[in-house]
Motif scaffolding. Sequence first.
Motif: not given
Length: 283
Positions: A46-54, A77-89
């Motif tokens: 996943v490119d961290p500049r854009y995140g996990l795209l739909a 669910i995958m997009q939500r998991l990536y959001t949580a992953f990135y948010a908490v380091g």
Amino acid sequence: IASESYVGIIVDRTSQRPVLMVSAAGGIDIEEVAARTPEKIHRLAVDPRYGLLAHQALGLALKLYHDIAQARTAADIMQRLYTAFYAVGASLAEINPLVTTRDGAVAALDAKIVIDDNELDRRPDIAALRDSSADAPSEVTAREAGLTFIKLEGSVGCCVNGAGLAMATMDLVKYYGGEPANFLDIGGSSNPQKVVSALRIITADPSVRAILFNIFGGITRGDDVANGIVQATKALPLKVPLVIRLTGTNEELGVQILTQAGFSALTDMDEAVKQAVARAKAA
């Protein structure tokens, strides 16, 4: 439950990106799947500049489910998991298993998140949730003293300043036929109390048969380390041999302090490691 799948995100140091992994073989350790049937694991860096795209999430979800409604739910669910992953380091975030029920619903039954320790200074709210009782007592003590410590299975206790030098020291211990008992980095601080804390942690390990101090003085001053060793050995009389390699900033003063206290210090790293390994084997 009609099916079980795996969804996880790790930090891949090779690509220097988060990697999303999915597999229809869920419910068991993903390491086992990777070892036996690696073709069942699908990966996406996943490119961290854009995140996990739909569209990326949906493409992976379709590897798990042929039903488009289930795939869309899994992608969300995958997009939500990536959001949580990135948010908490996090260094790892996984759902195992991600299940489908007999009526077609998609649900996450179990999940795990591992937070990178380097993130905790920026997230005191998460650091406050840490359960120290789940960690090894020596690692808790080291963390409280500002030391980087990892317990290993060998017999040569290592106290080193700098992570790179610590890794090189452990490599040399193995090269000369020994096994390191720990990774312990006292850092670049000129604080004798850190040396006292380090020696207390090492001597508490019953598997240690010899102790090796390997200090290359840059920011760390040799006289401060020497004073720390003298203070520590007075407070904690040693029951195992101690080998000291000391060079760099204030080297002469440090050697003088150690000599007056009855210790000798080497300047050659290889010779110090050889002696520590030999003494550990002889103990």
